[in-house]
Enzyme design. Structure first.
Site, PDB file in Angstrom:
ATOM      1  N   HIS A  79       1.602  -3.777   0.716  1.00 60.95           N
ATOM      2  CA  HIS A  79       2.151  -2.575   0.076  1.00 60.95           C
ATOM      3  C   HIS A  79       3.438  -2.145   0.757  1.00 60.95           C
ATOM      4  O   HIS A  79       3.765  -2.612   1.848  1.00 60.95           O
ATOM      5  CB  HIS A  79       1.139  -1.423   0.062  1.00 60.95           C
ATOM      6  CG  HIS A  79       0.823  -0.837   1.415  1.00 60.95           C
ATOM      7  ND1 HIS A  79      -0.241  -1.267   2.180  1.00 60.95           N
ATOM      8  CD2 HIS A  79       1.417   0.144   2.139  1.00 60.95           C
ATOM      9  CE1 HIS A  79      -0.285  -0.569   3.297  1.00 60.95           C
ATOM     10  NE2 HIS A  79       0.720   0.297   3.303  1.00 60.95           N
ATOM     11  N   GLU A 130       2.336   3.101  -1.243  1.00 66.46           N
ATOM     12  CA  GLU A 130       1.769   4.184  -0.454  1.00 66.46           C
ATOM     13  C   GLU A 130       2.813   5.287  -0.381  1.00 66.46           C
ATOM     14  O   GLU A 130       3.990   5.016  -0.174  1.00 66.46           O
ATOM     15  CB  GLU A 130       1.430   3.698   0.955  1.00 66.46           C
ATOM     16  CG  GLU A 130       0.878   4.786   1.855  1.00 66.46           C
ATOM     17  CD  GLU A 130       0.595   4.327   3.273  1.00 66.46           C
ATOM     18  OE1 GLU A 130      -0.038   5.072   4.022  1.00 66.46           O
ATOM     19  OE2 GLU A 130       1.031   3.202   3.650  1.00 66.46           O
TER      20      GLU A 130
END
Length: 134
Positions: A79, A130
């Protein structure tokens, strides 16, 4: 809405081996391993002049990255993390636009001691995103 890139996370099976590559081969400075039982991972941050790389390994049974490292035994980018000023406002704006928040939709405290949320990769060009409140 999003601010600066905070870090890029790389999921790995063997955290010690990954740390050795960054420390010994690339000459990087690393943090100590930080278990994050609420997130099911242990993380180490590689400090860079303009950002960080997060090395993360599964922690405990049912780790959310276990299937990722099973599919990618050599590890891989998991991520990207962007900073936001107000995580709740960012969440609400994203949800209103159709983005899905992973988990129960409520921020949890991340490895930097700040609230974080994760967004579904199918809504963001195949990348888990995120968000971390600054």
């Amino acid at each position: 809405m999003i601010g600066r890139l905070n870090h890029v996370a790389i999921a790995v099976r063997d955290l010690d081996a990954a740390c050795a590559i960054y420390r010994d081969t690339l000459g990087a400075t690393l943090t100590e391993p930080l278990p994050q039982p609420e997130h099911g991972v242990t993380v180490v941050f590689v400090n860079l002049p303009n950002s960080k790389v997060e090395l993360m390994a599964p922690l405990g049974e049912g780790s959310p990255i276990e299937s990722f490292v099973e599919r990618n035994p050599n590890g891989g980018v998991h991520h990207v993390c962007y900073e936001v000023d107000d995580i709740l406002a960012a969440r609400d704006r994203l949800k209103a636009g159709g983005a899905r928040v992973l988990g129960d939709g409520e921020p949890k405290i991340g490895a930097h001691g700040k609230p974080v949320l994760f967004l579904h990769p199918k809504d963001l060009n195949g990348t888990v995103v995120e968000l971390e409140q600054v």
